[in-house]
Design an enzyme around this catalytic site. Structure first.
Site, PDB file in Angstrom:
ATOM      1  N   LYS A  13      21.438  76.329  52.007  1.00  0.00           N
ATOM      2  CA  LYS A  13      22.808  76.816  51.735  1.00  0.00           C
ATOM      3  C   LYS A  13      23.016  77.031  50.233  1.00  0.00           C
ATOM      4  O   LYS A  13      23.581  78.037  49.816  1.00  0.00           O
ATOM      5  CB  LYS A  13      23.861  75.812  52.263  1.00  0.00           C
ATOM      6  CG  LYS A  13      23.763  75.553  53.758  1.00  0.00           C
ATOM      7  CD  LYS A  13      24.848  74.601  54.244  1.00  0.00           C
ATOM      8  CE  LYS A  13      24.746  73.202  53.669  1.00  0.00           C
ATOM      9  NZ  LYS A  13      23.511  72.460  54.033  1.00  0.00           N
ATOM     10  N   ARG A  88      33.183  70.865  56.633  1.00  0.00           N
ATOM     11  CA  ARG A  88      32.143  70.108  57.326  1.00  0.00           C
ATOM     12  C   ARG A  88      32.695  69.363  58.530  1.00  0.00           C
ATOM     13  O   ARG A  88      31.938  68.704  59.241  1.00  0.00           O
ATOM     14  CB  ARG A  88      31.562  69.077  56.367  1.00  0.00           C
ATOM     15  CG  ARG A  88      30.153  69.365  55.934  1.00  0.00           C
ATOM     16  CD  ARG A  88      29.848  68.385  54.845  1.00  0.00           C
ATOM     17  NE  ARG A  88      28.476  68.146  54.685  1.00  0.00           N
ATOM     18  CZ  ARG A  88      27.766  68.608  53.642  1.00  0.00           C
ATOM     19  NH1 ARG A  88      28.318  69.379  52.755  1.00  0.00           N
ATOM     20  NH2 ARG A  88      26.518  68.279  53.520  1.00  0.00           N
ATOM     21  N   ARG A 127      12.249  68.644  47.337  1.00  0.00           N
ATOM     22  CA  ARG A 127      13.271  69.165  46.420  1.00  0.00           C
ATOM     23  C   ARG A 127      13.299  68.372  45.110  1.00  0.00           C
ATOM     24  O   ARG A 127      13.268  67.150  45.102  1.00  0.00           O
ATOM     25  CB  ARG A 127      14.646  69.092  47.082  1.00  0.00           C
ATOM     26  CG  ARG A 127      15.766  69.457  46.113  1.00  0.00           C
ATOM     27  CD  ARG A 127      17.089  69.725  46.769  1.00  0.00           C
ATOM     28  NE  ARG A 127      17.428  68.800  47.825  1.00  0.00           N
ATOM     29  CZ  ARG A 127      18.376  69.024  48.719  1.00  0.00           C
ATOM     30  NH1 ARG A 127      19.064  70.149  48.691  1.00  0.00           N
ATOM     31  NH2 ARG A 127      18.639  68.141  49.650  1.00  0.00           N
ATOM     32  N   ARG A 160      16.841  63.788  44.493  1.00  0.00           N
ATOM     33  CA  ARG A 160      18.140  63.255  44.916  1.00  0.00           C
ATOM     34  C   ARG A 160      17.949  61.964  45.702  1.00  0.00           C
ATOM     35  O   ARG A 160      17.054  61.861  46.528  1.00  0.00           O
ATOM     36  CB  ARG A 160      18.864  64.300  45.789  1.00  0.00           C
ATOM     37  CG  ARG A 160      19.716  65.231  44.971  1.00  0.00           C
ATOM     38  CD  ARG A 160      20.275  66.391  45.728  1.00  0.00           C
ATOM     39  NE  ARG A 160      20.905  66.092  47.000  1.00  0.00           N
ATOM     40  CZ  ARG A 160      21.515  67.008  47.750  1.00  0.00           C
ATOM     41  NH1 ARG A 160      21.577  68.266  47.338  1.00  0.00           N
ATOM     42  NH2 ARG A 160      22.068  66.686  48.894  1.00  0.00           N
ATOM     43  N   ARG A 171      21.411  61.891  57.623  1.00  0.00           N
ATOM     44  CA  ARG A 171      22.196  63.102  57.315  1.00  0.00           C
ATOM     45  C   ARG A 171      22.069  64.125  58.438  1.00  0.00           C
ATOM     46  O   ARG A 171      23.036  64.822  58.765  1.00  0.00           O
ATOM     47  CB  ARG A 171      21.726  63.702  55.984  1.00  0.00           C
ATOM     48  CG  ARG A 171      22.198  62.892  54.781  1.00  0.00           C
ATOM     49  CD  ARG A 171      21.432  63.242  53.532  1.00  0.00           C
ATOM     50  NE  ARG A 171      21.632  64.596  53.086  1.00  0.00           N
ATOM     51  CZ  ARG A 171      20.789  65.247  52.279  1.00  0.00           C
ATOM     52  NH1 ARG A 171      19.698  64.649  51.845  1.00  0.00           N
ATOM     53  NH2 ARG A 171      21.046  66.474  51.924  1.00  0.00           N
TER      54      ARG A 171
HETATM   55  P1  AP5 Z   1      18.871  73.816  49.333  1.00  0.00           P
HETATM   56  O1  AP5 Z   1      19.244  75.223  49.043  1.00  0.00           O
HETATM   57  O2  AP5 Z   1      19.102  72.784  48.290  1.00  0.00           O
HETATM   58  O3  AP5 Z   1      19.485  73.386  50.753  1.00  0.00           O
HETATM   59  P2  AP5 Z   1      20.965  72.960  51.148  1.00  0.00           P
HETATM   60  O4  AP5 Z   1      21.224  73.481  52.511  1.00  0.00           O
HETATM   61  O5  AP5 Z   1      21.926  73.342  50.059  1.00  0.00           O
HETATM   62  O6  AP5 Z   1      20.730  71.406  51.217  1.00  0.00           O
HETATM   63  P3  AP5 Z   1      21.628  70.161  50.806  1.00  0.00           P
HETATM   64  O7  AP5 Z   1      20.745  68.963  51.086  1.00  0.00           O
HETATM   65  O8  AP5 Z   1      22.173  70.306  49.411  1.00  0.00           O
HETATM   66  O9  AP5 Z   1      22.770  70.256  51.820  1.00  0.00           O
HETATM   67  P4  AP5 Z   1      23.692  69.122  52.239  1.00  0.00           P
HETATM   68  O10 AP5 Z   1      24.670  69.897  53.007  1.00  0.00           O
HETATM   69  O11 AP5 Z   1      23.112  67.964  52.933  1.00  0.00           O
HETATM   70  O12 AP5 Z   1      24.098  68.472  50.839  1.00  0.00           O
HETATM   71  P5  AP5 Z   1      25.343  68.672  49.883  1.00  0.00           P
HETATM   72  O13 AP5 Z   1      24.852  68.694  48.513  1.00  0.00           O
HETATM   73  O14 AP5 Z   1      26.238  69.761  50.362  1.00  0.00           O
HETATM   74  O15 AP5 Z   1      17.304  73.820  49.735  1.00  0.00           O
HETATM   75  C1  AP5 Z   1      16.636  72.604  49.987  1.00  0.00           C
HETATM   76  C2  AP5 Z   1      15.217  72.675  49.381  1.00  0.00           C
HETATM   77  O16 AP5 Z   1      14.472  73.678  50.088  1.00  0.00           O
HETATM   78  C3  AP5 Z   1      15.183  73.099  47.910  1.00  0.00           C
HETATM   79  O17 AP5 Z   1      14.117  72.430  47.265  1.00  0.00           O
HETATM   80  C4  AP5 Z   1      14.906  74.620  47.947  1.00  0.00           C
HETATM   81  O18 AP5 Z   1      14.208  75.054  46.801  1.00  0.00           O
HETATM   82  C5  AP5 Z   1      14.063  74.738  49.219  1.00  0.00           C
HETATM   83  N1  AP5 Z   1      14.274  75.986  49.954  1.00  0.00           N
HETATM   84  C6  AP5 Z   1      15.464  76.583  50.240  1.00  0.00           C
HETATM   85  N2  AP5 Z   1      15.268  77.685  50.989  1.00  0.00           N
HETATM   86  C7  AP5 Z   1      13.923  77.786  51.182  1.00  0.00           C
HETATM   87  C8  AP5 Z   1      13.080  78.722  51.890  1.00  0.00           C
HETATM   88  N3  AP5 Z   1      13.601  79.778  52.532  1.00  0.00           N
HETATM   89  N4  AP5 Z   1      11.759  78.504  51.890  1.00  0.00           N
HETATM   90  C9  AP5 Z   1      11.226  77.431  51.242  1.00  0.00           C
HETATM   91  N5  AP5 Z   1      11.958  76.518  50.543  1.00  0.00           N
HETATM   92  C10 AP5 Z   1      13.286  76.695  50.532  1.00  0.00           C
HETATM   93  O19 AP5 Z   1      26.134  67.300  50.166  1.00  0.00           O
HETATM   94  C11 AP5 Z   1      25.629  66.059  49.724  1.00  0.00           C
HETATM   95  C12 AP5 Z   1      26.576  64.955  50.176  1.00  0.00           C
HETATM   96  O20 AP5 Z   1      27.879  65.163  49.604  1.00  0.00           O
HETATM   97  C13 AP5 Z   1      26.826  64.875  51.691  1.00  0.00           C
HETATM   98  O21 AP5 Z   1      25.847  64.140  52.366  1.00  0.00           O
HETATM   99  C14 AP5 Z   1      28.206  64.191  51.728  1.00  0.00           C
HETATM  100  O22 AP5 Z   1      28.084  62.814  51.471  1.00  0.00           O
HETATM  101  C15 AP5 Z   1      28.915  64.823  50.542  1.00  0.00           C
HETATM  102  N6  AP5 Z   1      29.657  66.044  50.896  1.00  0.00           N
HETATM  103  C16 AP5 Z   1      29.453  67.310  50.419  1.00  0.00           C
HETATM  104  N7  AP5 Z   1      30.332  68.160  50.944  1.00  0.00           N
HETATM  105  C17 AP5 Z   1      31.115  67.448  51.775  1.00  0.00           C
HETATM  106  C18 AP5 Z   1      32.196  67.791  52.642  1.00  0.00           C
HETATM  107  N8  AP5 Z   1      32.659  69.068  52.742  1.00  0.00           N
HETATM  108  N9  AP5 Z   1      32.751  66.802  53.386  1.00  0.00           N
HETATM  109  C19 AP5 Z   1      32.325  65.520  53.288  1.00  0.00           C
HETATM  110  N10 AP5 Z   1      31.298  65.134  52.498  1.00  0.00           N
HETATM  111  C20 AP5 Z   1      30.702  66.090  51.743  1.00  0.00           C
END
Ligand code: AP5
Length: 215
Positions: A13, A88, A127, A160, A171
């Site tokens: 994402k 979410r 990552r 992370r 997660r």
């Molecule tokens: P990446 O692009 O970083 O993936 P992502 O989907 O953004 O993953 P996240 O782990 O950041 O999502 P998340 O939703 O769990 O975490 P968030 O930060 O929002 O890609 C991942 C890896 O793969 C990278 O190394 C990238 O280079 C690689 N990659 C990407 N695409 C690729 C491809 N096509 N081929 C190969 N490699 C690839 O949230 C973190 C925490 O914050 C949550 O757990 C929660 O506690 C809190 N939080 C955030 N938002 C909310 C909300 N709205 N409500 C409640 N809690 C929240």
């Protein structure tokens, strides 16, 4: 245009959201990034969110709604936003719909990025992120030129805390229980919903994403 990127942790994402926002001239709004910045800055929100994030649980809805309300309040008739990691929960989706209705807007597109769990687990294990400029790398798929050093700003790359295997498993469970129901929520809404196979090279996924936006 207001686009929601939905999908499990690690599906891409953030990687796709940054590029899409640039391509369509929209703001990239990533609640995970905003929360990590709040933690780095030592704000009250950051302190409150810390434990939930480290355990791989969702931060309480009200904290998130307060966090994004300022951003949503800046949306007008013309501005665009790519929402990454928000909403979410159904409560967050309803808050978003209310905020958009206030400015006579609606969610224009919901995109669900999909990949199998084993792909997600490998991506999260590999990552590495730059704490300084926010660039994201992957030791398996897109490594930095020098090990553990950011190509863009030369700062150290870190893993992370919530990317350790046990927290990743949790997660994924939290995603299935709390966030995946949004797919049927939006499936029943007036906003178009598209599914994209995200287990492909980054450029291919981005191409499919931009085609969905233009469709
Ligand atoms: P990446 O692009 O970083 O993936 P992502 O989907 O953004 O993953 P996240 O782990 O950041 O999502 P998340 O939703 O769990 O975490 P968030 O930060 O929002 O890609 C991942 C890896 O793969 C990278 O190394 C990238 O280079 C690689 N990659 C990407 N695409 C690729 C491809 N096509 N081929 C190969 N490699 C690839 O949230 C973190 C925490 O914050 C949550 O757990 C929660 O506690 C809190 N939080 C955030 N938002 C909310 C909300 N709205 N409500 C409640 N809690 C929240």
């Amino acid at each position: 245009m207001v686009v929601i990127l939905l999908g499990p942790p690690g599906v891409g994402k953030g990687t796709q959201g940054v590029r899409l926002a640039e391509a369509i001239g929209a703001r990239h709004v990533a609640t995970g990034d905003l929360l990590r910045a709040a933690r780095r800055d030592g704000t009250e929100l950051g302190r409150k969110a810390q434990g939930f994030m480290d355990r791989g649980e969702l931060v309480p809805d009200q904290l998130i709604v307060d966090l994004v309300s300022e951003v949503l309040g800046q949306l007008d008739q013309k501005s665009g936003a790519v929402l990454d990691g928000f909403p979410r929960t159904v409560v967050q989706a309803e808050a978003l719909e209310g905020a958009l209705a206030d400015v006579k807007r609606r969610v224009d597109l919901v995109v669900v990025l999909e990949a199998a769990d084993e792909v997600l687990v490998k991506r999260m294990a590999g990552r590495r992120s730059c704490g300084q400029c926010g660039s994201v790398y992957n030791v398996h798929f897109s490594p930095p030129k020098r090990e553990s050093v950011c190509d863009k700003c030369g700062s150290a790359l870190t893993q992370r805390k919530d990317d350790d295997p046990a927290t990743v498993r949790h997660r994924l469970e939290v995603y299935r229980k709390e966030t995946a129901p949004l797919i049927s929520h939006y499936g029943k809404s007036a906003s178009p919903l598209r599914r994209i196979d995200a287990d492909r090279p980054v450029d291919e996924v981005q191409k499919a994403l931009q085609e969905s936006v233009r469709a």
